[in-house]
Design an enzyme around this catalytic site. Structure first.
Site: not given
Length: 386
Positions: A90-94, A144, A220, A313, A350
């Site tokens: 990911d770009s780092g925006g979040f 973004d 988003g 399991c 699991h």
């Protein structure tokens, strides 16, 4: 360095194949999240054994630690973390968005205080592309602004969502320019924003489609909005993404969300939920969610899910016919109560196996033209309870 083909469809749902520099990914696919260069508590070999075809790395956190000098020394993220198959970063925006009042957004980029040591930092679309080129991830995400559902104590208005979306569009153009200038041999995806406003989602997609990127994501969502709103925007937006390119729903979500996403036409998913929940005793099964910390599991000899083939399991049989692994709910409850690290490790194995196996079953259903029947049985099983 990306090729994508749709092999089968049923309604909006698609069975596809994505070819990247370091391997082929069968879609729909779930991508385990490895924020700091590791999927917490799981060895790369175990990820491969449970069917992981592609995993995530986090641009923001890897930039903080270990830093670009170390990653350059290793020639990128793959050798550094010992994973030979594809990686998406990911770009780092979040992550910048999640800093809240610790960051200041402008046209140029985002200024913020490092959560590691407090240093003042400045992340721009260009720098995000440069970091991801050092990481040498097979799929690079544009930088973004993640449009929040709530902004300053109120639900984000259409005007606020438009300004955020248009900023992300301008940043997408800058990302593409820097990506091409640097000669990155990998694939750049755009991110459709626009909040809860479908007209803004359409405008975002129109602007991104003009850039003719190799793939497109929906960002988003799952940022605090009601589930009905998330599904409304998803079902509107997903079928409008370019049909001949991979479609990625970012950061979503529950098993039910994955099935709904596939039904809407999504090919790729990621979420921290299976790993994070496992560390807190929340386990996913074919027959609903199991809260391991409940006292009723204290003496329960059953596995988490009798239909599950994961190590937790069922275990595995070695060359001498000896069975290893296969643990009861009682034992896992005991590990959790004692704070033993084996507990979250087994839980994570699991949960990830469950998610990856769910996607495998979806692919098989699509190949056989029975996705609608599969989805109906999936919901009936999950409602049955553990």
């Amino acid at each position: 360095m990306l090729q994508f083909e749709v092999l089968a469809t049923e309604g909006q749902a698609r069975r596809g194949r994505l070819a990247l520099r370091r391997g082929v990914v069968e879609t729909p696919i779930f991508m385990p999240v490895g924020t700091y260069g590791t999927v917490k508590g799981v060895m790369p070999r175990s990820l491969e054994e449970m069917g992981a075809q592609i995993i995530l790395g986090n641009t923001f956190h890897l930039w903080m630690r270990p830093g670009l000098d170390v990653l350059r020394q290793f020639g990128g993220l793959h050798r550094f973390e010992g994973w030979t198959r594809p990686i998406l970063t990911d770009s780092g925006g979040f992550q910048v968005w999640s800093l809240g009042e610790m960051r200041k957004i402008s046209e140029e980029g985002v200024r913020f205080a490092s959560p590691v040591n407090g240093d003042r930092l400045f992340l721009t679309p260009e720098l995000s592309m440069q970091i991801q080129q050092v990481l040498d991830s097979d799929i690079v995400m544009q930088f973004d602004e993640c449009t929040p559902y709530e902004n300053g104590g109120h639900v984000t208005t259409e005007a606020e969502a438009r300004a955020s979306m248009e900023l992300s569009l301008r940043w997408a153009r800058r990302c593409l320019d820097e990506f091409q200038r640097g000669g990155n041999p990998n694939a750049l995806f755009g991110i459709v924003q626009g909040g809860m406003f479908t007209a803004l989602r359409d405008a975002s997609l129109e602007g991104l489609a003009a850039l003719d990127l190799p793939g497109y994501a929906i960002g988003g969502l799952s940022v605090g909005e009601p589930k009905a709103e998330m599904l409304r925007v998803l079902e509107h937006t997903a079928p409008r993404l370019p049909a001949h390119k991979p479609r990625y729903l970012m950061g979503v979500g529950t098993p039910e969300d994955l099935v709904a996403g596939v039904a809407a036409g999504i090919d790729m998913f990621d979420c921290v939920m299976p790993t994070r929940n496992a560390r807190n005793g929340h386990l996913f099964t074919r027959f609903g969610d199991l809260k391991l910390r409940n006292a009723r599991h204290k003496a329960d000899e059953r596995p988490l899910d009798p239909t599950c083939g994961c190590y937790t399991c069922r275990g595995h049989t070695d060359a001498l016919g000896r069975t290893h692994g296969g643990f009861s709910r009682a034992y896992l409850h005991h590990l959790d109560r004692c704070g033993e690290m084996l507990g979250p490790m087994l839980g994570t194995i699991h949960n990830l196996h469950y998610y990856l196996n769910l996607m495998r079953e979806i692919r098989e259903a699509l190949e056989g033209g029975r996705f609608a029947l599969f989805a109906a049985q999936f919901h009936a099983d999950r409602a049955r309870g553990v």
